[in-house]
Design an enzyme around this catalytic site. Structure first.
Site, PDB file in Angstrom:
ATOM      1  N   LYS A  94       0.817  -1.213   0.000  1.00  0.00           N
ATOM      2  CA  LYS A  94       0.000   0.000   0.000  1.00  0.00           C
ATOM      3  C   LYS A  94       0.858   1.274   0.000  1.00  0.00           C
ATOM      4  O   LYS A  94       0.381   2.348  -0.326  1.00  0.00           O
ATOM      5  CB  LYS A  94      -0.987  -0.020   1.159  1.00  0.00           C
ATOM      6  CG  LYS A  94      -2.110  -1.031   0.925  1.00  0.00           C
ATOM      7  CD  LYS A  94      -3.226  -0.919   1.939  1.00  0.00           C
ATOM      8  CE  LYS A  94      -4.382  -1.853   1.606  1.00  0.00           C
ATOM      9  NZ  LYS A  94      -4.034  -3.287   1.852  1.00  0.00           N
TER      10      LYS A  94
HETATM   11  C1  LIG Z   1      -4.685  -4.306   1.180  1.00  0.00           C
HETATM   12  C2  LIG Z   1      -3.989  -5.613   1.101  1.00  0.00           C
HETATM   13  C3  LIG Z   1      -4.344  -6.613   0.161  1.00  0.00           C
HETATM   14  C4  LIG Z   1      -5.537  -6.468  -0.764  1.00  0.00           C
HETATM   15  O1  LIG Z   1      -5.355  -5.502  -1.761  1.00  0.00           O
HETATM   16  P1  LIG Z   1      -6.615  -4.930  -2.589  1.00  0.00           P
HETATM   17  O2  LIG Z   1      -6.072  -3.883  -3.463  1.00  0.00           O
HETATM   18  O3  LIG Z   1      -7.565  -4.401  -1.548  1.00  0.00           O
HETATM   19  O4  LIG Z   1      -7.212  -6.061  -3.331  1.00  0.00           O
HETATM   20  C5  LIG Z   1      -3.582  -7.755   0.090  1.00  0.00           C
HETATM   21  N1  LIG Z   1      -2.533  -7.955   0.939  1.00  0.00           N
HETATM   22  C6  LIG Z   1      -2.165  -7.041   1.853  1.00  0.00           C
HETATM   23  C7  LIG Z   1      -1.023  -7.337   2.750  1.00  0.00           C
HETATM   24  C8  LIG Z   1      -2.873  -5.835   1.976  1.00  0.00           C
HETATM   25  O5  LIG Z   1      -2.509  -4.937   2.910  1.00  0.00           O
END
Ligand SMILES: *Cc1c(COP(=O)(O)O)cnc(C)c1O
Length: 437
Positions: free
Chosen positions: A107
């Site tokens: 993220k």
């Molecule tokens: C947010 C997140 C996801 C999922 O990603 P999306 O874009 O919401 O599908 C997967 N793995 C981790 C570690 C995350 O923090």
């Protein structure tokens, strides 16, 4: 480039407005009016480029002349001062590690770009933007460290007291400066309710410019296409392999949607595996064309526990609501907690490589896809988090401790800075009113 809403009843806007607004006024998600394409010669040139070159080329097509190119170049450099390793586990199988940023999860890629773009656009009008986010953990920390020290912005994070892990709480409360953490005496739903109420409060709107930073913001999505583009070109130039299958651990499906964007732009990507845990609304849609969101269930891969994914509307839009066309490009595979544990154990014993639970879901889904389809294409599993973020799971499954990277260890030693507030709306308004203007 202009952006319009997936609900089609708001007026089209510029990238600046789409970034600062987040959600369109009609409740839809902003999408670009057309997907920019890279020509074969452009792609060939980019094959020689590094991560920043590729990120710049993509961002430029989406931002157009809304930012001078040299400013955009500086912005990209300051977003990604860390590596994006593509680790080869076997002849044909790679893990793209997206956890080298400050909060050890992918993220960071979206949040850091969004923060800098928001700061730039706000400074053009000499405005101060207040980002309000409710968080149960991972989004909040990426936003906190993404916006830390960015001029013309500040962040107010709301998290439920006693309901996030020690590690998450340290990440949420130690950024300092322009980042304020509010520890709410309630649960995550209370935090979300407070934020939603603030966004529709006309009195507050007169005093503050509020925006959100969740994954519905188009400027969090665009930068997530960078690492797909980079890996697809790097795979070719460094290993002579082409058209990989990407396996994407999915929750709100923002990450997968960004991959689809990269493919539509022309980057050489063969196919996608949408890897989910027991929260399988999209997986089922891809099989029978029926979308029936279910209540969220709790699993080992908590960041993917989403019953009704927010980016699904955008994904559908990109395929004109044609389920068959979507299923041609994307295979949905749901992975149980038991299979997730087994995969963490197997990969560790086979390759001496530790997968976090989310990446393990992606790995298992790729294996299942290969067995079912007979595909021999190279596979890239996106590693969405460092295993040290999920210490308890790894210790339980592998019976050993995970080394904590230095940047996480630093955060664990910092002093927590947060303000305890009640779960009533007045408590939030009181806090916001006393922030410096
Ligand atoms: C947010 C997140 C996801 C999922 O990603 P999306 O874009 O919401 O599908 C997967 N793995 C981790 C570690 C995350 O923090």
């Amino acid at each position: 480039m202009i952006y319009f809403s997936t609900n089609k009843s708001s007026v089209p806007v510029s990238i600046k407005k789409a970034t600062l607004e987040g959600l369109a006024p009609d409740g839809g998600l902003y999408v670009p009016s057309e997907i920019p394409r890279f020509s074969a010669p452009e792609l060939q040139l980019l094959e020689e480029g590094n991560f920043s070159d590729i990120a710049f080329a993509i961002a430029k097509k989406f931002i157009g002349d809304e930012m001078p190119p040299d400013r955009l170049g500086d912005l990209i450099e300051s977003c990604y001062p860390f590596d994006t390793p593509l680790v080869r586990l076997s002849e044909n199988t790679f893990v793209e590690e997206l956890f080298s940023g400050p909060t050890l999860a992918f993220k960071d890629y979206g949040a850091r770009f969004l923060a800098r773009l928001t700061g730039y656009f706000a400074s053009e009008d000499n405005r101060l933007i207040t980002v309000l986010v409710a968080t149960s953990g991972d989004t909040g920390s990426a936003v906190a460290y993404g916006f830390q020290g960015i001029p013309n912005t500040r962040v107010v994070l709301l998290y439920p007291s006693g309901k996030v892990s020690y590690l998450q709480e340290q990440q949420l409360t130690t950024a300092g400066g322009n980042v304020h953490a509010l520890e709410v005496q309630g649960d995550f739903d209370d935090c979300q309710r407070l934020v939603k109420q603030a966004f529709v409060d006309p009195d507050l709107k007169k005093k503050l410019t509020l925006t959100s930073a969740n994954s519905i913001n188009i400027s969090r999505l665009i930068p997530q296409s960078f690492y797909y583009a980079w890996a697809s070109l790097h795979l070719k130039s460094a290993y002579g392999l082409e058209n990989p299958v990407f396996s994407v651990p999915s929750g709100n499906y923002g990450n997968l949607t960004a991959g689809i964007l990269a493919r539509m732009m022309g980057f050489p990507i063969g196919h996608f595996v949408a890897a989910s845990n027991a929260n399988d609304s999209v997986t089922r849609y891809l099989k029978d064309g029926r979308y029936e969101p279910k209540p969220t269930v709790t699993t080992l891969s908590t960041a993917m526990d989403v019953g009704n994914p927010s980016n699904f509307a955008r994904l559908r839009h990109l395929y004109n609501n044609d389920c068959h066309a979507m299923a041609d490009d994307i295979t949905g595979i749901s992975v149980s907690d038991e299979a997730t544990r087994e995969t963490i154990r197997n990969i560790f014993s086979q390759y001496d490589y530790v997968l976090d639970p989310h990446t393990a879901v992606g790995f298992r889904a790729l294996e299942t896809y290969r067995t079912a389809s007979g595909s021999l294409a190279p596979g890239i599993v996106l590693s969405t988090a460092h295993p040290a973020k999920f210490l308890e799971v790894i210790e339980e499954v592998l019976g050993m401790r995970v080394n904590i990277p230095e940047r996480l260890a630093d955060v664990l030693e910092k002093e927590k800075q947060s303000t305890l507030i009640g779960a009533g709306y007045d408590d939030l308004v009181d806090f916001l009113k006393h922030l410096d203007q």
